[in-house]
Design a protein around this motif. Structure first.
Motif, mmCIF file in Angstrom:
data_model
loop_
_atom_site.group_PDB
_atom_site.id
_atom_site.type_symbol
_atom_site.label_atom_id
_atom_site.label_comp_id
_atom_site.label_asym_id
_atom_site.label_seq_id
_atom_site.Cartn_x
_atom_site.Cartn_y
_atom_site.Cartn_z
ATOM 1 N N VAL A 36 5.674 14.644 5.915
ATOM 2 C CA VAL A 36 6.533 14.645 7.098
ATOM 3 C C VAL A 36 6.290 13.406 7.934
ATOM 4 C CG1 VAL A 36 6.987 15.785 9.314
ATOM 5 C CG2 VAL A 36 6.785 17.141 7.222
ATOM 6 N N SER A 37 7.387 12.736 8.291
ATOM 7 C CA SER A 37 7.384 11.662 9.272
ATOM 8 C C SER A 37 7.983 12.204 10.556
ATOM 9 C CB SER A 37 8.222 10.493 8.749
ATOM 10 O OG SER A 37 8.542 9.598 9.793
ATOM 11 N N VAL A 38 7.386 11.852 11.697
ATOM 12 C CA VAL A 38 7.976 12.256 12.970
ATOM 13 C C VAL A 38 8.705 11.063 13.561
ATOM 14 C CG1 VAL A 38 5.822 11.792 14.272
ATOM 15 C CG2 VAL A 38 7.599 13.283 15.241
ATOM 16 N N ALA B 289 0.842 -1.194 0.000
ATOM 17 C CA ALA B 289 0.000 0.000 0.000
ATOM 18 C C ALA B 289 0.879 1.246 0.000
ATOM 19 C CB ALA B 289 -0.903 0.001 1.229
ATOM 20 N N PRO B 290 0.371 2.359 -0.547
ATOM 21 C CA PRO B 290 1.141 3.609 -0.495
ATOM 22 C C PRO B 290 1.458 4.012 0.944
ATOM 23 C CG PRO B 290 -0.697 3.805 -2.022
ATOM 24 C CD PRO B 290 -0.905 2.523 -1.268
ATOM 25 N N VAL B 291 2.570 4.695 1.114
ATOM 26 C CA VAL B 291 2.982 5.246 2.409
ATOM 27 C C VAL B 291 2.987 6.760 2.293
ATOM 28 C CG1 VAL B 291 4.869 5.452 4.065
ATOM 29 C CG2 VAL B 291 4.364 3.232 3.024
ATOM 30 N N PRO C 87 0.336 5.942 8.779
ATOM 31 C CA PRO C 87 1.303 4.846 8.747
ATOM 32 C C PRO C 87 2.287 4.923 9.913
ATOM 33 C CG PRO C 87 1.773 6.438 7.009
ATOM 34 C CD PRO C 87 0.478 6.843 7.615
ATOM 35 N N LEU C 88 2.790 3.743 10.286
ATOM 36 C CA LEU C 88 3.721 3.611 11.401
ATOM 37 C C LEU C 88 4.885 2.731 10.969
ATOM 38 C CD1 LEU C 88 4.496 3.684 14.492
ATOM 39 C CD2 LEU C 88 3.087 1.626 14.731
ATOM 40 N N MET D 242 3.112 10.565 9.271
ATOM 41 C CA MET D 242 3.672 9.236 9.514
ATOM 42 C C MET D 242 4.431 9.278 10.832
ATOM 43 S SD MET D 242 6.413 7.150 7.118
ATOM 44 C CE MET D 242 7.491 5.895 7.823
ATOM 45 N N VAL D 243 4.460 8.155 11.530
ATOM 46 C CA VAL D 243 5.213 8.043 12.782
ATOM 47 C C VAL D 243 6.295 6.983 12.593
ATOM 48 C CG1 VAL D 243 5.123 7.476 15.242
ATOM 49 C CG2 VAL D 243 3.231 8.747 14.175
#
Length: 330
Positions: free
Chosen positions: A140-142, A58-60, A183-184, A160-161
Motif C-alpha cells: 500500500v502507498s498512501v 532499487a526495489p520499491v 520509499p517516497l 510507501m508515501v
C-alpha cells in the motif's frame, strides 16, 4: 539553468549499447538538450550521466524495477475527478489486486484542479479502513501531502508515501518518511490544486521540471531520505497545460537521468479526453493506455492507473512481443 546540457536516452526496444535503468529498454544514442538551442543527437555522455541513466533501480515496496509495475488508484474521497464516491474503497481494493495491481495507492483528499484542502483528521478517517483492508492483497502507498496523515497511514500498514507536492506542502513530511525508512514519491506540481491550472507558465517545461525534481531530491536527501528510496513523478496535469503535458510525455526518458524510478500518473486526465474526444473520464481508458504503452517504451517503471485489468493485459502482450515468456505468463 543557462548553459547546462541535459541528456535524454533515446530508447530502443531491442539491443542497445547500454541498458536503461537496468530495465527492459536499451539505448545507443542520446539527445543533448540545452536551453535555447535545438536538440542534438550524440553518441556519448559524461560518465556521471551514463551512470545515473544505466544504474539498476532499487526495489520499491519490495517490487523489482526491472519490469513495468501497475499502481492501482483507490480514491477514498467523495469528489475525485474520475470516480469520487462511485464505489466502496474497501471492496475496490480486491478487484484491483486481482486484476494485477502490484501496488495500491490509497488517497483521502482530492487534488483535482480546483479542489479544496481538507483537514488531516478527515483525510485520515477516510483512508485507514482501506489501508487495513488492503493487508495481504498488495503493498500500500498512501497518497498524501500531510505528515500527520502519512504517520497514521504508516502505522496502519502503508509501505510507501506518494506526495503530490514533492515536499512543498508540509515541511514535517520529510522527517516522517526519513524516520520510517520507506520509499517516497516526489511529484512535481506548480501551485496548489485550487489555482494550479489558472495560467501555468514555464521557460522550458521539460527542463524546468527536471531541475525542480532534482531540487526536491536534494531536499529529501538532506532530510535523511536515501536516493535509493526516492521515486520521481513529473506531475502530468498539475500546473501544466495540454502542450506542457505532451512536451513532457514525448521526452519522458530524460527523467531517468535523475537516477530514480519514474512514476507516471496520466490516468483518465482531461487532456486525454479532449484529444481523444472522450468527455466522461471513464471513457478515457484507451487514450490512457496509449500513453502508458508509449511511456513503457521509454522505460517508465510505475504506472498509476484506474483501469488495471486493461493495463495488465497490455503488459502481458508487450512482454510476449519482447520474447520474455516468463513475464508473459505472470
Amino acid at each position: 539553468m543557462a548553459g547546462r546540457s541535459y541528456f535524454r536516452p533515446i530508447p530502443q526496444a531491442q539491443g542497445g549499447r547500454w541498458r536503461l535503468a537496468g530495465g527492459w529498454t536499451g539505448f545507443s544514442q542520446l539527445e543533448r538538450l540545452t536551453r535555447g538551442a535545438p536538440p542534438r543527437i550524440v553518441d556519448d555522455a559524461p560518465a556521471e550521466v551514463l551512470a545515473a541513466l544505466t544504474a539498476p533501480r532499487a526495489p520499491v515496496a519490495g517490487l523489482a524495477m526491472d519490469r513495468p509495475r501497475l499502481m492501482g488508484i483507490v480514491n477514498a474521497t467523495p469528489d475525485s475527478f474520475s470516480d469520487g464516491g462511485r464505489y466502496d474503497p474497501v471492496a475496490h481494493l480486491r478487484a484491483l489486486a486481482d486484476a494485477g495491481a502490484a501496488i495500491l495507492d490509497i488517497g483521502g483528499e482530492s487534488t483535482r484542479p480546483g479542489a479544496d484542502e481538507i483537514d488531516p483528521a478527515t483525510e485520515t478517517a477516510r483512508i485507514l479502513p482501506a489501508i487495513r483492508a488492503a493487508r495481504g492483497l498488495a503493498p500500500v502507498s498512501v497518497d498524501t501531502r500531510k505528515a500527520a496523515v502519512a504517520q497514521a497511514a504508516i502505522a496502519a500498514g502503508a509501505v510507501m508515501v506518494n506526495d503530490v507536492s514533492g515536499l512543498d506542502f508540509d515541511p514535517g513530511l520529510a522527517d516522517v518518511v526519513a524516520a520510517s525508512d520507506l520509499p517516497l514519491c516526489l511529484m512535481h506540481a506548480q501551485g496548489l490544486p485550487q489555482d494550479m491550472q489558472d495560467d501555468p507558465r514555464y521557460d522550458d517545461v521539460l527542463l524546468d521540471v527536471f531541475d525542480a525534481l532534482e531540487a526536491r531530491i536534494a531536499r529529501a536527501e538532506a532530510a535523511g531520505i536515501a536516493r535509493d528510496r526516492i521515486i520521481v513523478d513529473p506531475g502530468i496535469g498539475f500546473g501544466k497545460t495540454e502542450a506542457h503535458n505532451l512536451s513532457i510525455l514525448r521526452r519522458i526518458s530524460l527523467y531517468h537521468g535523475l537516477g530514480c524510478p519514474i512514476l507516471l500518473g496520466v490516468s483518465r486526465k482531461r487532456f486525454i479526453g479532449r484529444i481523444g474526444r472522450a468527455d466522461p473520464p471513464a471513457a478515457r481508458m484507451p487514450g490512457t493506455l496509449a500513453l502508458s504503452v508509449a511511456a513503457i517504451a521509454q522505460g517508465v517503471q510505475i504506472h498509476r492507473v484506474h483501469d488495471v485489468a486493461e493495463h495488465a493485459q497490455a503488459l502481458r502482450v508487450i512482454a510476449a512481443l519482447n520474447d520474455k515468456e516468463d513475464e508473459a505468463e505472470r
